[in-house]
Design a protein around this motif. Structure first.
Motif: not given
Length: 610
Positions: A139, A151-152, A141, A144-145
């Motif tokens: 992820t 992102c997860d 930070q 995030p995109d």
């Protein structure tokens, strides 16, 4: 999860090693198939919730001569290193390098992985296939995109808990000093192609909690409730066991007496019904193969081992990056980790309290704030000399995403406290990303796993590996001297230039030096600098290549499915499989090897959902 062996049990999968790639492999397989019976054997201890491994600011705690979580391998003396032997570190604990590294988040270049596929014939190992796996683990930070970041994923990446004035000044100076390159605080230096941009640097730190993002706390310890996972720490894997047709059927191990002082010296055998994976790292994996009779015949016979499979690449092709750290004195107001590194109780208490309550501050930091991936500009190629010109034309010229150096500033001294007077420091750190040198790692005893290795590293034997570090010293020194926090150069760890030289060391200063022009180095200065480089360069602990994934006839040890040539039911899963260097710290590559291996093993075992 069990921590006690059942010697009568049969396991579906035995994993010899508990490092970064191994942890990802096991975590992914069990998440998809909880009934899979797995035994993981790790030579070092557990790191669960220990401050040295969850508090980023304590990362130097592991790098001591008596460390219980890092093993130092001594190399042969080398004339190219001023006659020195190097102590080359590697993680030896659950999590491996992920639990003890400098937490630097550095991604390789796309071409690094494309070479694995195109030049070495490893189908499915190019950047197009691996980028989704890089994203799967993390992820990211800061953005995030971001298209090349996850992102997860379970592992968090952030800028850490503090942006120190050391890092800010480094970037401020580069804006005025190096007009040929861009300085951009929010640039992404890890999109697998950006070069020559000075920027803030992300770290493997959870920006919300301030904790280290390592593998065991996210892939292994969460399996506590699964009785089908057995993790044994403090055990040495001696060898793999084979049946009559060269198929693996298990492994032998002994207790590591350092962590089990009262244990017996009996050799224990455990059975695997489906697969054995060797994941003991660049130094450990070739040793397990060699003690199992797989390797170069002359090496095996010298160690008293009957050859089972002649595989000339085992233990060969060792690569690393060449590391240069240059310390500078800093003003008292500098925000550094020196107090924590010196184990100063007041500094640790103050930083720990902030870390526990907010996840911020110096304890949620790893000293690195800013840096850049350096690729020489046209105007700089002449400075690097004719020997490097040939290297440039042969290797770099047609690969525009490959840096020559990683360069950054650390808000602390990396020296042992006994070597640096009490005070505050910052360090200019550099490493060459694709050194020419290749070495080898071999065992010297058939049974004793703890016998020192025969380690040849060959660093700096080619001048094309020396001159980039000379450039790095000169370039970073100009930046350091211009920083407002600069208070002098720590003379014992700088070149001993003549007292008449314009490059002579300035031991003490009231502030930045008035330096409108760069230092002019004479031929004699360069001679002194070359000797200094040979006397100071060390390893980065980015070892790889000793069980390379490439064709057998080219010295390969495993194929693109990670199968060891000449036997069946045996794979290698760690950085030792890397057939070519990667221009970055190796954590992210070890993670992607683990992710790829999980997919490969799952397909072979008929497991879906990995």
């Amino acid at each position: 999860m069990s921590n006690a062996p059942n010697f009568n049990a049969e396991y579906d999968l035995i994993v010899a090693g508990g490092g970064t790639a191994a942890g990802v492999l096991v975590g992914r397989l069990l998440a998809a198939a909880p009934s899979l019976r797995i035994l993981m054997l790790e030579a070092g201890p557990s790191t669960r919730d220990k401050d040295a491994h969850v508090q980023p600011g304590r990362f130097m705690d592991s790098f001591t001569s008596d460390s219980s979580t890092i093993k130092f391998h001594k190399s042969k003396p080398s004339e190219a290193l001023a006659g020195r032997e190097l102590d080359v570190p590697c993680g030896q604990c659950l999590g491996g390098g992920s639990s003890v590294n400098f937490l630097m988040y550095v991604c390789a270049s796309k071409s690094d992985y494309d070479v694995w596929e195109k030049d070495f014939g490893n189908e499915g190992w190019g950047s197009q296939a691996l980028i989704p796996l890089l994203k799967k683990t993390e992820t990211y930070q800061p953005q995030p995109d971001a298209p090349t970041h996850g992102c997860d994923g379970p592992l968090k990446v952030s800028y850490g808990g503090q942006y120190t004035n050391v890092g800010k000044e480094f970037l401020d100076v580069t804006r005025a000093f190096d007009h040929s390159r861009q300085t951009n605080d929010i640039a992404d230096p890890n999109d697998l192609e950006t070069i020559n941009v000075y920027t803030r640097w992300p770290k493997w730190i959870d920006g919300d909690t301030g904790r280290r993002s390592d593998v065991p706390h996210h892939f292994i310890y969460p399996q506590d409730s699964n009785p089908n996972l057995t993790v044994l720490t403090g055990v040495y894997v001696q060898r793999v066991i084979f049946d009559t047709d060269n198929r693996t059927s298990g492994a032998q191990f002994i207790w590591n007496p350092r962590f089990h002082p009262g244990a017996n010296e009996e050799i224990h055998a455990v059975k695997a019904t489906r697969l054995v994976v060797i994941a003991a790292g660049t130094f450990g994996s070739p040793g397990i193969l060699e003690r199992s009779g797989i390797g170069k015949t002359d090496v095996l016979e010298r160690a008293g081992i009957h050859p089972r499979v002649e595989l000339s690449g085992v233990g060969e092709g060792y690569q690393d990056h060449n590391f240069l750290c240059v310390p500078y004195k800093a003003a008292e107001e500098a925000e550094t980790l020196d107090g924590i590194a010196r184990n100063d109780s007041e500094s640790i208490a103050r930083a720990s309290e902030q870390w526990k309550s907010t996840g911020k501050g110096l304890m949620a930091h790893s000293s690195l704030d800013a840096g850049f991936k350096m690729r020489p500009l046209a105007s700089e190629l002449d400075m690097l000399g004719p020997r490097f010109q040939r290297r440039w034309e042969d290797f770099y010229a047609l690969k525009p995403d490959k840096p020559l150096l990683w360069i950054g500033v650390l808000s602390m001294s990396l020296l042992p406290p006994a070597l640096a007077p009490l005070g505050k420091y910052f360090t200019m750190a550099s490493f060459t990303t694709y050194p020419i040198s290749r070495g080898s790692v071999h065992i010297t005893h058939a049974d004793n796993v703890d016998t020192p290795l025969n380690l040849t590293i060959n660093y700096l034997e080619d001048m094309a590996d020396v001159v980039p570090l000379m450039w790095a010293y000169k370039h970073t020194r100009e930046i350091a001297r211009r920083m407002p926090l600069f208070r002098g150069e720590l003379a014992p760890f700088h070149p001993i230039f003549s007292s008449e030289s314009g490059a002579r060391v300035v031991e003490n200063s009231d502030g930045p030096l008035d330096a409108p022009r760069r230092i002019q180095y004479t031929e004699d200065d360069d001679r002194v600098l070359k000797a200094y480089i040979r006397a100071q360069v060390t390893a980065t602990a980015h070892g790889m290549g000793t069980c390379s994934m490439k064709p057998r006839e080219q010295g390969g040890v495993v194929n693109h499915k990670l199968d060891v040539y000449g036997v069946s039911g045996l794979k290698v899963v760690d950085m030792s499989i890397s057939p070519g260097n990667v221009g970055a710290n190796t954590y992210s590559t070890a993670l992607v090897i683990g992710e790829k291996a999980a997919i490969i093993v799952a397909e072979e075992l008929g497991i879906s959902g990995v």
